[in-house]
Design a protein around this motif. Sequence first.
Motif, PDB file in Angstrom:
ATOM      1  N   THR A  58       0.844  -1.193   0.000  1.00  9.49           N
ATOM      2  CA  THR A  58       0.000   0.000   0.000  1.00  9.49           C
ATOM      3  C   THR A  58       0.880   1.244   0.000  1.00  9.49           C
ATOM      4  OG1 THR A  58      -0.112   0.167   2.410  1.00  9.49           O
ATOM      5  CG2 THR A  58      -1.785  -1.181   1.333  1.00  9.49           C
ATOM      6  N   VAL A  59       0.306   2.339  -0.494  1.00  6.35           N
ATOM      7  CA  VAL A  59       1.005   3.625  -0.458  1.00  6.35           C
ATOM      8  C   VAL A  59      -0.027   4.713  -0.201  1.00  6.35           C
ATOM      9  CG1 VAL A  59       0.909   3.864  -2.985  1.00  6.35           C
ATOM     10  CG2 VAL A  59       2.581   5.182  -1.676  1.00  6.35           C
ATOM     11  N   THR A  60       0.278   5.593   0.749  1.00  4.72           N
ATOM     12  CA  THR A  60      -0.623   6.683   1.101  1.00  4.72           C
ATOM     13  C   THR A  60      -0.388   7.873   0.177  1.00  4.72           C
ATOM     14  OG1 THR A  60       0.917   7.742   2.621  1.00  4.72           O
ATOM     15  CG2 THR A  60      -0.446   5.945   3.504  1.00  4.72           C
ATOM     16  N   PRO A  61      -1.277   8.872   0.225  1.00  2.00           N
ATOM     17  CA  PRO A  61      -1.066  10.055  -0.614  1.00  2.00           C
ATOM     18  C   PRO A  61       0.270  10.740  -0.351  1.00  2.00           C
ATOM     19  CG  PRO A  61      -3.306  10.030   0.198  1.00  2.00           C
ATOM     20  CD  PRO A  61      -2.591   8.906   0.892  1.00  2.00           C
ATOM     21  N   GLY A  62       0.737  10.636   0.872  1.00  2.00           N
ATOM     22  CA  GLY A  62       2.016  11.257   1.201  1.00  2.00           C
ATOM     23  C   GLY A  62       3.223  10.412   0.877  1.00  2.00           C
ATOM     24  N   GLY A  63       2.983   9.189   0.401  1.00  8.40           N
ATOM     25  CA  GLY A  63       4.090   8.333  -0.013  1.00  8.40           C
ATOM     26  C   GLY A  63       4.532   7.296   1.000  1.00  8.40           C
ATOM     27  N   SER A  64       3.854   7.198   2.132  1.00  9.63           N
ATOM     28  CA  SER A  64       4.203   6.159   3.099  1.00  9.63           C
ATOM     29  C   SER A  64       3.769   4.803   2.560  1.00  9.63           C
ATOM     30  CB  SER A  64       3.524   6.420   4.437  1.00  9.63           C
ATOM     31  OG  SER A  64       3.986   7.635   4.988  1.00  9.63           O
ATOM     32  N   THR A  65       4.634   3.818   2.752  1.00  7.02           N
ATOM     33  CA  THR A  65       4.381   2.505   2.171  1.00  7.02           C
ATOM     34  C   THR A  65       4.364   1.409   3.229  1.00  7.02           C
ATOM     35  OG1 THR A  65       6.743   2.186   1.755  1.00  7.02           O
ATOM     36  CG2 THR A  65       5.436   3.141  -0.029  1.00  7.02           C
ATOM     37  N   ASN A  66       3.668   0.341   2.891  1.00  5.79           N
ATOM     38  CA  ASN A  66       3.675  -0.872   3.697  1.00  5.79           C
ATOM     39  C   ASN A  66       3.675  -2.072   2.766  1.00  5.79           C
ATOM     40  OD1 ASN A  66       3.530  -0.631   6.720  1.00  5.79           O
ATOM     41  ND2 ASN A  66       1.964   0.846   6.142  1.00  5.79           N
ATOM     42  N   TYR A  67       4.331  -3.143   3.211  1.00  9.40           N
ATOM     43  CA  TYR A  67       4.484  -4.322   2.370  1.00  9.40           C
ATOM     44  C   TYR A  67       4.155  -5.586   3.143  1.00  9.40           C
ATOM     45  CZ  TYR A  67       7.131  -1.156  -0.633  1.00  9.40           C
ATOM     46  OH  TYR A  67       7.497  -0.110  -1.421  1.00  9.40           O
ATOM     47  N   ALA A  68       3.661  -6.575   2.409  1.00  9.27           N
ATOM     48  CA  ALA A  68       3.545  -7.902   2.981  1.00  9.27           C
ATOM     49  C   ALA A  68       4.943  -8.432   3.251  1.00  9.27           C
ATOM     50  CB  ALA A  68       2.810  -8.824   2.012  1.00  9.27           C
ATOM     51  N   GLY A  69       5.063  -9.228   4.280  1.00  7.55           N
ATOM     52  CA  GLY A  69       6.371  -9.733   4.638  1.00  7.55           C
ATOM     53  C   GLY A  69       7.051 -10.516   3.525  1.00  7.55           C
ATOM     54  N   SER A  70       6.241 -11.197   2.728  1.00  3.96           N
ATOM     55  CA  SER A  70       6.797 -12.050   1.680  1.00  3.96           C
ATOM     56  C   SER A  70       7.437 -11.274   0.539  1.00  3.96           C
ATOM     57  CB  SER A  70       5.700 -12.960   1.116  1.00  3.96           C
ATOM     58  OG  SER A  70       4.637 -12.189   0.583  1.00  3.96           O
ATOM     59  N   VAL A  71       7.119  -9.981   0.416  1.00  2.87           N
ATOM     60  CA  VAL A  71       7.661  -9.189  -0.691  1.00  2.87           C
ATOM     61  C   VAL A  71       8.573  -8.069  -0.224  1.00  2.87           C
ATOM     62  CG1 VAL A  71       5.573  -9.685  -2.018  1.00  2.87           C
ATOM     63  CG2 VAL A  71       5.798  -7.473  -0.865  1.00  2.87           C
ATOM     64  N   LYS A  72       8.655  -7.863   1.062  1.00  2.00           N
ATOM     65  CA  LYS A  72       9.459  -6.755   1.592  1.00  2.00           C
ATOM     66  C   LYS A  72      10.912  -6.910   1.167  1.00  2.00           C
ATOM     67  CE  LYS A  72       7.986  -5.369   5.486  1.00  2.00           C
ATOM     68  NZ  LYS A  72       7.660  -5.239   6.927  1.00  2.00           N
ATOM     69  N   GLY A  73      11.460  -5.829   0.671  1.00  2.00           N
ATOM     70  CA  GLY A  73      12.837  -5.853   0.198  1.00  2.00           C
ATOM     71  C   GLY A  73      12.983  -6.233  -1.258  1.00  2.00           C
ATOM     72  N   ARG A  74      11.912  -6.746  -1.851  1.00  2.00           N
ATOM     73  CA  ARG A  74      11.962  -7.134  -3.267  1.00  2.00           C
ATOM     74  C   ARG A  74      11.033  -6.281  -4.127  1.00  2.00           C
ATOM     75  NH1 ARG A  74      10.067 -11.928  -4.806  1.00  2.00           N
ATOM     76  NH2 ARG A  74       8.556 -12.106  -3.093  1.00  2.00           N
ATOM     77  N   PHE A  75       9.906  -5.870  -3.565  1.00  2.00           N
ATOM     78  CA  PHE A  75       8.922  -5.084  -4.305  1.00  2.00           C
ATOM     79  C   PHE A  75       8.938  -3.643  -3.803  1.00  2.00           C
ATOM     80  CE2 PHE A  75       5.667  -8.683  -5.380  1.00  2.00           C
ATOM     81  CZ  PHE A  75       6.694  -9.446  -5.922  1.00  2.00           C
ATOM     82  N   THR A  76       8.627  -2.730  -4.712  1.00  2.00           N
ATOM     83  CA  THR A  76       8.520  -1.319  -4.360  1.00  2.00           C
ATOM     84  C   THR A  76       7.260  -0.738  -4.983  1.00  2.00           C
ATOM     85  OG1 THR A  76      10.932  -1.093  -4.301  1.00  2.00           O
ATOM     86  CG2 THR A  76       9.635   0.934  -4.437  1.00  2.00           C
ATOM     87  N   ILE A  77       6.431  -0.138  -4.148  1.00  2.00           N
ATOM     88  CA  ILE A  77       5.229   0.530  -4.624  1.00  2.00           C
ATOM     89  C   ILE A  77       5.473   2.027  -4.647  1.00  2.00           C
ATOM     90  CG2 ILE A  77       4.185   0.682  -2.310  1.00  2.00           C
ATOM     91  CD1 ILE A  77       1.448   0.218  -3.669  1.00  2.00           C
ATOM     92  N   SER A  78       4.948   2.683  -5.680  1.00  2.00           N
ATOM     93  CA  SER A  78       5.084   4.133  -5.784  1.00  2.00           C
ATOM     94  C   SER A  78       3.861   4.680  -6.512  1.00  2.00           C
ATOM     95  CB  SER A  78       6.374   4.510  -6.518  1.00  2.00           C
ATOM     96  OG  SER A  78       6.396   3.949  -7.817  1.00  2.00           O
ATOM     97  N   ARG A  79       3.678   5.988  -6.414  1.00  2.00           N
ATOM     98  CA  ARG A  79       2.500   6.597  -7.017  1.00  2.00           C
ATOM     99  C   ARG A  79       2.804   7.993  -7.509  1.00  2.00           C
ATOM    100  NH1 ARG A  79      -1.964   7.155  -2.404  1.00  2.00           N
ATOM    101  NH2 ARG A  79      -2.907   8.763  -3.745  1.00  2.00           N
ATOM    102  N   ASP A  80       1.986   8.421  -8.446  1.00  2.00           N
ATOM    103  CA  ASP A  80       2.014   9.797  -8.929  1.00  2.00           C
ATOM    104  C   ASP A  80       0.584  10.304  -8.820  1.00  2.00           C
ATOM    105  OD1 ASP A  80       1.765  12.110 -10.613  1.00  2.00           O
ATOM    106  OD2 ASP A  80       3.630  11.555 -11.588  1.00  2.00           O
TER     107      ASP A  80
END
Length: 116
Positions: free
Chosen positions: A50-72
């Motif tokens: 997930t990513v908030t409007p301000g850019g804060s992110t959270n990841y499932a443990g299984s993908v942390k460190g491998r996946f990156t979420i971002s938004r415009d």
Amino acid sequence: QVQLVESGGGLVQPGGSLRLSCTASGSISSIANMAWYRQAPGSQRELVATVTPGGSTNYAGSVKGRFTISRDNAKRTVWLQMNSLSPEDTAVYYCYYRTVLGNDYWGQGTQVTVSS
């Protein structure tokens, strides 16, 4: 009518990378959280990131460190950069938007297959 259009899925070898994107079309109010979910065959849909409007992110443990979420926010677009993919990442990936008014929208899903 609001639509979320996804792209970027496909077939990739283990250890490879893919970048998913999702863009909203139509009249949509301000978007609060954006997220990616996935659903593997025979499994329930699970939250990936997930990513908030301000850019804060959270990841499932299984993908942390491998996946990156971002938004415009201006482009109403969210991306999911997926690195070091493994066969366990094989699933249909869905983007999800929740607006500030509490409306929920889902993408149509894009298939990601990790296989040699």
